[in-house]
Scaffold this motif. Sequence first.
Motif, PDB file in Angstrom:
ATOM      1  N   LYS A 436       8.984  52.808  42.038  1.00  0.00           N
ATOM      2  CA  LYS A 436       8.964  52.089  43.230  1.00  0.00           C
ATOM      3  C   LYS A 436       7.595  52.083  43.938  1.00  0.00           C
ATOM      4  N   ASN A 437       6.446  51.998  43.392  1.00  0.00           N
ATOM      5  CA  ASN A 437       5.404  51.716  44.196  1.00  0.00           C
ATOM      6  C   ASN A 437       4.548  50.389  43.550  1.00  0.00           C
ATOM      7  N   GLU A 438       3.253  50.601  43.940  1.00  0.00           N
ATOM      8  CA  GLU A 438       2.742  49.221  43.552  1.00  0.00           C
ATOM      9  C   GLU A 438       1.489  49.553  42.780  1.00  0.00           C
ATOM     10  N   LEU A 439       1.679  50.260  41.929  1.00  0.00           N
ATOM     11  CA  LEU A 439       0.445  50.874  40.798  1.00  0.00           C
ATOM     12  C   LEU A 439       0.247  49.783  40.017  1.00  0.00           C
ATOM     13  N   CYS A 440      -1.115  49.459  40.110  1.00  0.00           N
ATOM     14  CA  CYS A 440      -1.417  48.523  38.850  1.00  0.00           C
ATOM     15  C   CYS A 440      -2.215  49.109  37.741  1.00  0.00           C
ATOM     16  N   GLU A 441      -2.348  50.437  37.798  1.00  0.00           N
ATOM     17  CA  GLU A 441      -2.896  51.345  36.700  1.00  0.00           C
ATOM     18  C   GLU A 441      -2.147  52.587  36.629  1.00  0.00           C
ATOM     19  N   ILE A 442      -1.979  53.337  35.582  1.00  0.00           N
ATOM     20  CA  ILE A 442      -1.635  54.656  35.402  1.00  0.00           C
ATOM     21  C   ILE A 442      -2.518  55.763  36.281  1.00  0.00           C
ATOM     22  N   PRO A 443      -2.335  56.506  36.884  1.00  0.00           N
ATOM     23  CA  PRO A 443      -3.162  57.391  37.601  1.00  0.00           C
ATOM     24  C   PRO A 443      -3.819  58.533  36.441  1.00  0.00           C
ATOM     25  N   LYS A 444      -5.228  58.306  36.505  1.00  0.00           N
ATOM     26  CA  LYS A 444      -6.052  58.969  35.686  1.00  0.00           C
ATOM     27  C   LYS A 444      -5.483  60.660  35.558  1.00  0.00           C
ATOM     28  N   ARG A 445      -5.326  61.110  36.643  1.00  0.00           N
ATOM     29  CA  ARG A 445      -5.004  62.598  36.754  1.00  0.00           C
ATOM     30  C   ARG A 445      -3.541  62.861  36.053  1.00  0.00           C
TER      31      ARG A 445
END
Length: 604
Positions: A436-445
């Motif tokens: 339930k966010n607006e992530l367009c890519e998977i966080p690299k960390r």
Amino acid sequence: MSRLKAVAERNPQAGFRAERRDCGASVPQGLLKAARKSGQLNLSGRNLSEVPQCVWRINVDIPEEANQNLSFSATERWWEQTDLTKLIISNNKLQSLTDDLRLLPALTVLDIHDNQLTSLPSAIRELENLQRLNVSHNKLKILPEEITNLRNLKGLYLQHNELTCIPEGFEQLFNLEDLDLSNNRLTTIPASFSLSSLVRLNLSSNQLKSLPAEISGMKNVTGLKHLDCNSNLLETIPPELAGMESLELLYLRRNKLRFLPEFPSCKLLKELHVGENQIEMLEAEHLKHLTSILVLDLRDNKLKSVPEEITLLQSLERLDLSNNDISSLPCSLGKLHLKFLALEGNPIRTIRREIINKGTQEVLKYLRSKIKDNGPNQSDSIMETAMTLPSESRVNIHAITTLKILDYSDKQTTLIPDEVFDAVKSNIITSINFSKNELCEIPKRIVELKEMVSDVNLSFNKLSFISVELCVLQKLTFLDLRNNFLSSLPKEMESLIRLQTINLSFNRFKILPEVLYHIPTLETVLVSNNQVGSVDPEKLKTMENLITLDLQNNDLLQIPPELGNCVNLRTLLLDGNPFRVPRAAILMKGTAAILEYLRDRIPT
């Protein structure tokens, strides 16, 4: 000969001309002769574009041999033995039926499913003895009012047509027990629609926004038992419906319900299916009357909790809570004698993922142990009183240190802040929840947690691709990617050698991603509400651990019979696809019946 004379009075030429021999190869004379003896004629799958005259006149015209020898005994005069009572002309290319239909007044069964009919002739009113009429899988746009004259009708099957309305007077069909209007274009049901003898009613896959209160008038000695309103636009259910004492099966999947209705009179209700709605709350009032319930389907809603009063459902055998927002379960749930409990797709924090993965009985056993150890609500109270450190107020430190969860969900953010990953420090993290966010890519960390994370929830974001960072999480067993913009998965996901459950529902897949066939540990694959047009049964068969496959609401035009060889499947969900076979009646019998049906149709 009384029937013949009666018809002859309506048709002056009837009985005074020799039987026509121009039926062609499609209707052999031997078949007609057998039909005159048995009263049954099956012309299914003969590529007919029209019904030959010799069929309509089968009880009218006298064969030539009747005039050649007048000394036939009663048993030899086969053309006089019985009238046609059953006519099957399904799976042909018929675009219309003529009024010659009236020449078969003794018909009790007329089956014309899977043709190209756009209308029915008004002469259908003269089939007064008709008990079963199947006009499913045609192109009917309207029904003639004359259909309401069929007072002896017990089964009427009109599914998969283009009907937009139901004619007035349907209540005159007072003997009707089984009515199927599914997969049409109905927007309303008339208030007069009250059939006192109806036992089974299917209204699924229409455009209904409401049901008339009068529907509760369907009460006879046994009453309406089976009501299917799946895949409509229903926002509420009339209270009168919940007062139907005879109701045993109620299907309300894929609607727009925000509240679960109460069922004060439904003491016999055995199955309640309200999955894929927008229900936010489940309370004791919703449950206390469901004393006979065996199956309760609440998957794909917005439930945040399960009440302690779930224990009122002492007969419950199957409970599906998949894909909700449930973070904890009441320990009292362990008191039920469930055979099946589905929990995947929930951010559950009070039960370790490895316990959930072991299945229903292990979860129930764990919950029962918590009743003994801690009392029923201790886990919940810990969650409610957990404090976060002032310096890191945006990060739930308690969840990190105690529950081993990195939770940064429902923040409507496009990026996960570094402070979220920094907060992990030396703690062990087994679960990540960035839903339930607006992530367009998977966080690299996320790669920093590759040695420990087994559960990742990235649902309800804006992901259109999966980056390699996710593919290095080699301990991953549960992955939730539903409600994103995905249309493919990378080949690198083969490296997820422990993955057991993947949820890809509500994305944009047009085929089952090829990489899934190469992850042998997969047990649950959820791909509902995509655009999948085909599956490869041979490749699916190689997935020896696959137990659950959800393909609901896709674009499958056909189901390959070879899928029946995937005998390890325990749950196969196919509702909401445009295929014609297996029929809904088979789907309702469950996975074992579907697989058996498919196996029986594998070409030898």
